[in-house]
Write a protein that holds these residues in place. Structure first.
Motif, PDB file in Angstrom:
ATOM      1  N   HIS A  41       0.835  -1.212   0.000  1.00  0.00           N
ATOM      2  CA  HIS A  41       0.000   0.000   0.000  1.00  0.00           C
ATOM      3  C   HIS A  41       0.868   1.259   0.000  1.00  0.00           C
ATOM      4  N   GLN A  42       1.897   1.247   0.839  1.00  0.00           N
ATOM      5  CA  GLN A  42       2.783   2.410   0.933  1.00  0.00           C
ATOM      6  C   GLN A  42       3.558   2.624  -0.358  1.00  0.00           C
ATOM      7  N   GLN A  43       4.002   1.540  -0.970  1.00  0.00           N
ATOM      8  CA  GLN A  43       4.719   1.657  -2.236  1.00  0.00           C
ATOM      9  C   GLN A  43       3.810   2.209  -3.330  1.00  0.00           C
ATOM     10  N   ALA A  44       2.573   1.743  -3.356  1.00  0.00           N
ATOM     11  CA  ALA A  44       1.636   2.231  -4.379  1.00  0.00           C
ATOM     12  C   ALA A  44       1.282   3.694  -4.144  1.00  0.00           C
ATOM     13  N   LEU A  95      -2.174   8.118   3.226  1.00  0.00           N
ATOM     14  CA  LEU A  95      -3.114   7.004   3.125  1.00  0.00           C
ATOM     15  C   LEU A  95      -4.100   7.042   4.280  1.00  0.00           C
ATOM     16  N   ASN A  96      -5.283   6.534   4.023  1.00  0.00           N
ATOM     17  CA  ASN A  96      -6.269   6.375   5.083  1.00  0.00           C
ATOM     18  C   ASN A  96      -5.711   5.428   6.139  1.00  0.00           C
ATOM     19  N   TRP A 130      -7.726  -2.503   1.662  1.00  0.00           N
ATOM     20  CA  TRP A 130      -7.316  -3.370   0.560  1.00  0.00           C
ATOM     21  C   TRP A 130      -6.864  -2.557  -0.663  1.00  0.00           C
ATOM     22  N   ASN A 131      -6.488  -1.297  -0.416  1.00  0.00           N
ATOM     23  CA  ASN A 131      -5.864  -0.445  -1.424  1.00  0.00           C
ATOM     24  C   ASN A 131      -6.729  -0.251  -2.670  1.00  0.00           C
ATOM     25  N   HIS A 132      -8.057  -0.279  -2.463  1.00  0.00           N
ATOM     26  CA  HIS A 132      -9.003  -0.050  -3.571  1.00  0.00           C
ATOM     27  C   HIS A 132      -8.806  -1.041  -4.729  1.00  0.00           C
TER      28      HIS A 132
END
Length: 321
Positions: A188-191, A197-198, A231-233
């Protein structure tokens, strides 16, 4: 010698000569008659021989024709036998396949019946979307319990929902390893590439011992998660996280997944359903297909409970004792 004697001798000679002539004529007649008879007999024998030869040739032709007909009949009989044999073999294969399919269906049904009987209850994971005392009456879990009881099913519904929690916290509560959960957070952080981020995408809620204690691993799970994110959308990641929780149960073949679009609207119901329905097949329920009401309304909770009961019946997961 006297004249009288000479006359007698002369007469005798004439008589003998006449007799000889008669004998010669008779002999000639006999020879001619015999020759003619022999010629006639020879011709008759020749005709008989010709007829016999013709008969032999005809017999040989008839015999050869009969042999050909016998060979043709034999070939036709063999072809007929092959066709019968093939038809018999195909029929036997069809009967065997149908018997095997029936046995498999019966075995599957028996397995489902045995597993359903072995399940201690139904457990709901995710978020009930209704806060406070209202959840005791109007949440899909409360409605599902009432529907089961009213329809004669002796099954208890266990509540393992996490109010307002993201999917990372739900995996933690289920006992998924910290390494696995951290892997999601890192991705998530890489994306995000430095963007904010939420909290549900990176944080894990503090959980009580009661929340992390598992008393439901022999139950039939109903997974309803993803409304608050984590879940990172990405619907494919959500499906993977759902599978992480399902893998903690004893029977991984009996489950139901309910899908609803996230609260922030980052993913549409159509996009979510396309991925999750392909992933879970007959186990999947789309809340968008069940009701047009917002998922937090009483009407939506009622519709979801009814859809879950119907799915439990369709999959033969529950039985009346």
């Amino acid at each position: 010698m006297s004249k009288i004697r000479k006359k007698k001798i002369k007469k005798t000679n004439i008589l003998l000569g006449f007799i000889c002539v008669l004998l010669a004529i008779l002999l000639g007649f006999i020879l001619v008659t015999s020759y003619k008879s022999e010629q006639k007999e020879s011709r008759h024998l020749s005709e008989i021989a010709d007829d016999q030869q013709s008969g032999i040739e005809d017999y040989e032709a008839v015999k050869e024709r009969a042999k050909e007909l016998e060979e043709i009949s034999s070939e036709e009989a063999e072809d007929t036998e092959d066709i019968k044999s093939k038809n018999t073999e195909d029929t036997e294969k069809t009967d065997t396949a149908e018997t095997e399919d029936a046995d498999k269906t019966e075995d599957t049904k028996d397995t489902k019946d045995e597993t359903a009987a072995a399940a201690s209850g139904i457990v709901c994971w995710g978020d009930d979307l209704i806060n406070g005392e209202e959840s005791n009456t109007y949440s899909y879990m409360a409605v599902l319990q009432k529907l089961l009881t009213d329809n004669g099913y002796n099954m208890t519904v266990i509540n393992k929902t996490l109010q307002g929690g993201g999917t990372l916290s739900m995996m933690k509560m289920a006992g998924v390893s910290d390494e696995t959960i951290q892997g999601y957070i890192t991705r998530h952080q890489q994306a995000a590439n430095g963007a904010q981020l939420n909290v549900t995408e990176t944080g894990i809620r503090d959980l009580t011992e009661e929340q992390t204690t598992r008393n439901d691993m022999d139950c039939i799970p109903v997974i309803f998660m993803g409304y608050y994110g984590g879940w990172n959308h990405d619907p494919a990641e959500l499906a993977d996280q759902q599978e992480q929780i399902l893998n903690t149960f004893q029977n991984k073949n009996q489950f139901i997944v309910v899908g609803t679009r996230p609260m922030d609207g980052s993913v549409t119901s159509e996009a979510l359903d396309q991925v999750l329905s392909q992933k879970w097949g007959e186990h999947y329920i789309s809340l968008a297909d069940v009701t047009a009401q917002p998922s937090s309304t009483y009407e939506a909770q009622q519709a979801m409970a009814e859809a879950i009961l119907q799915k439990l019946q369709e999959l033969n997961y529950i039985s009346k004792n």
